[in-house]
Design an enzyme around this catalytic site. Structure first.
Site, PDB file in Angstrom:
ATOM      1  N   LYS A  22       0.848  -1.180   0.000  1.00  0.00           N
ATOM      2  CA  LYS A  22       0.000   0.000   0.000  1.00  0.00           C
ATOM      3  C   LYS A  22       0.890   1.237   0.000  1.00  0.00           C
ATOM      4  O   LYS A  22       2.060   1.181   0.368  1.00  0.00           O
ATOM      5  CB  LYS A  22      -0.923   0.020   1.231  1.00  0.00           C
ATOM      6  CG  LYS A  22      -1.877  -1.165   1.302  1.00  0.00           C
ATOM      7  CD  LYS A  22      -2.679  -1.137   2.594  1.00  0.00           C
ATOM      8  CE  LYS A  22      -3.583  -2.358   2.717  1.00  0.00           C
ATOM      9  NZ  LYS A  22      -4.320  -2.374   4.010  1.00  0.00           N
ATOM     10  N   HIS A  23       0.333   2.356  -0.384  1.00  0.00           N
ATOM     11  CA  HIS A  23       1.101   3.588  -0.423  1.00  0.00           C
ATOM     12  C   HIS A  23       1.442   4.048   0.992  1.00  0.00           C
ATOM     13  O   HIS A  23       0.644   3.911   1.918  1.00  0.00           O
ATOM     14  CB  HIS A  23       0.321   4.692  -1.149  1.00  0.00           C
ATOM     15  CG  HIS A  23       0.171   4.455  -2.621  1.00  0.00           C
ATOM     16  ND1 HIS A  23       1.221   4.584  -3.501  1.00  0.00           N
ATOM     17  CD2 HIS A  23      -0.904   4.094  -3.361  1.00  0.00           C
ATOM     18  CE1 HIS A  23       0.809   4.316  -4.732  1.00  0.00           C
ATOM     19  NE2 HIS A  23      -0.479   4.017  -4.669  1.00  0.00           N
TER      20      HIS A  23
END
Length: 585
Positions: A219-220
């Site tokens: 995920k970012h």
């Protein structure tokens, strides 16, 4: 749930009760967040007060227990909880005379190893790779190859050998069809490493967009710092787009196209990319008529389209049809010095970014603020997410036309809309593409000189790395300009460019210089990147790319689904590659 553990707090202290708060280790200068009130023990029944809470397992946590009256801190514990683990926190008095309090963390039930599905998937793909390599080696044995020729269509088999496995001598091929042979020759003249680089980035991007098995490192990043896998993907796409611009424009001009004709093609391609981007980021399949009031304007393809327009037009203005040796005072800098107006333009553009970022007054926010807002910076600036970048987007686009769920909302609990593909960050994406353009110029000016190309890639990578080290002071939060993908900070650009030059160097060496690797399977999606990107977005919620799971809280099921969906797009791109179907804009 995934990425959670159960914590049972047992309070053996008399009244008053306790307040339990927590702070994530990835949350820089954040306020403690209240989790639960733990009632006091019942002395008459000798029964402790209890409270159960779910705690995050993605990052280490700092737990703080204090008295509900007077806010006296009793204990502070730093611990990284394991997924699906069951824990108890026992609070009791060690000495009544000194009122010493102890807080003991006990593991009632151990966490699971949620990374085993990744290991199993890795072994499966390595097994498939081993089988393909063994097949390639067997096809080099004449008796085996002849047996395959007899069992399969000779023409189809020969095409497979030439394009995928590498026939040692094309003139010995039994394929007499001139069309595939000429197509294969044209394909060999193309730098396969560029398509492989693009395809590798695209395949990982598809996997991440489909969920990445719901693992936190796919995920970012919430804001500054650690470069998770997704942080590098879009930047690599922008970088290799710049590289392709140098090669494509030079080729079109050498074939006799006028600059006006090329400019019309640039304008058309940019317009189509931006239009497709607006369509893709505003899905409206089952939600009724789309309202213009909340249409998201920025997006990945929109930024690619605008970046392409600026960098391609800039290159077209100064490029030459003949990329021969430059007869100047410093021939070693022939890929830089003739284009000094381009560098001046890029430096001016970066100056604009720096001035707007650090000097633009933002209401109710400190000048030059680069933080996430929310509970970051001890909650002083909750509505300042992104500083000048967020303010410019809200001012020019409007809050309803921006991304409504930024990654900073998870850890930093920011509530302001913020678009990671916003206006101000586009300036630095242009810088990123321009650095990729330099990689393309290097391959043009030093054609058939792989040592020169690789040495310059190394030099550029080192230079970008040094600039990044200076800007960040080699720290996550304490540098002049932290690495931040949401802001597309200049330190993010230089860091990603450093990695991009090194990665391109490795792929170029393996694929185009030594020819130890054909680029498969990443070559195929790399040659049909627009189709794969748009297709994976449009069909993301359709079978066979997605189906109902038996256990939605299982990393194994999510990982299986995401890997199958990604592999299907690789297979589709391979089929299109075999049929010579390429969607170009």
């Amino acid at each position: 749930r995934m990425d959670q553990a159960l914590l049972l707090v047992r309070n053996e202290l008399p009244a008053p009760g306790l307040n339990l708060a927590a702070r994530s280790g990835s949350c820089h200068q954040c306020l403690y967040q209240f989790l639960a009130f733990v009632p006091p023990s019942n002395e008459s029944l000798r029964k402790p007060g209890t409270a159960s809470v779910m705690v995050d397992t993605q990052h280490p946590l700092t737990l703080l227990l204090n008295s509900s009256v007077g806010d006296r801190d009793l204990c502070k514990i730093q611990y990284h909880f394991g997924e699906f683990g069951n824990y108890s926190l026992v609070v009791k008095t060690l000495s009544t005379s000194t009122q010493t309090v102890s807080c003991d963390l006990i593991i009632n039930e151990g966490p699971i190893n949620s990374y085993l599905p990744i290991l199993f998937a890795f072994l499966v793909y390595m097994g498939i790779l081993a089988i393909l390599i063994a097949g390639r080696l067997l096809m080099k044995i004449d008796p085996v190859r002849n047996w395959v020729y007899k069992k399969l269509n000779p023409r189809a088999t020969d095409r497979m050998i030439n394009s995928e496995l590498g026939s040692p001598n094309t003139t010995d091929s039994i394929n007499c069809d001139p069309t595939p042979q000429s197509w294969s020759t044209g394909a060999r003249q193309r730098l396969r490493s560029l398509d492989t680089f693009r395809g590798l980035s695209l395949v990982i991007m598809v996997f991440v967009n489909y969920g990445g098995g719901k693992y936190w490192f796919f995920k970012h990043e919430s804001w500054n710092g650690k470069l998770h896998v997704p942080s590098a993907l879009f930047s690599r796409f922008v970088f290799i787009m710049g590289t392709s611009i140098a090669l494509a424009l030079g080729s079109m001009l050498r074939w006799g196209s006028s600059k006006w004709k090329v400019l019309r093609k640039i304008l058309w391609r940019s317009f189509v990319l931006i239009l497709l981007g607006i369509i893709v980021v505003n899905p409206n399949y089952c939600l009724g008529p789309l309202s213009w009031d909340n249409l998201r304007i920025p997006g990945v393809l929109q930024r690619l389209g605008f970046t392409y327009l600026v960098v391609a037009a800039l290159e077209l203005l100064f490029t030459r049809a003949d990329s021969g040796t430059w007869e100047g005072r410093f021939p070693a800098l022939q890929d830089i010095l003739p284009y000094w107006p381009q560098w001046i333009f890029i430096l001016l553009l970066e100056t604009v970014w720096l001035c707007l970022t650090f000097l633009l007054p933002v209401p109710d926010c400190p000048r030059g603020y680069l933080g996430p807002g929310g509970i970051g910076d001890f909650g002083k600036y909750p509505n300042c997410t992104g500083g000048a970048a967020g303010y410019i987007d809200r001012l020019l686009l409007g809050e309803k036309h921006m991304y409504q769920h930024p990654s900073s909302g998870v850890i930093y609990q920011s509530t302001m809309p913020y678009d990671p593909e916003g206006i101000l960050g586009t300036i630095n994406s242009i810088v990123m593409a321009f650095l990729g353009l330099q990689a393309g110029k290097i391959t043009l000016f030093y054609k058939d000189q792989p040592k020169q190309i690789m040495s310059r890639f190394i030099i550029w990578g080192i230079v970008m790395g040094i600039i990044s080290a200076i800007l960040t002071k080699c720290s996550k939060e304490e540098g002049f300009i932290p690495i931040n993908k949401n802001l597309w900070s200049i330190s993010y650009v230089t860091t990603m460019s450093c990695f991009a030059f090194i990665l391109l160097l490795l792929i170029y060496y393996l694929v185009d210089v030594k020819k130890w690797w054909s680029g498969a399977p990443f070559l195929y999606p790399g040659m049909n990147s627009i189709l794969v990107y748009i297709g994976h977005q449009v069909f993301a919620n359709y079978f066979p790319f997605k189906w109902k799971m038996q256990d939605s809280q299982s990393h194994a099921e999510h990982l299986t689904q995401n890997l199958i969906a990604t592999t299907l797009w690789v297979v589709i791109s391979y089929i299109l590659y075999r049929k010579r179907i390429f969607w170009k804009i």
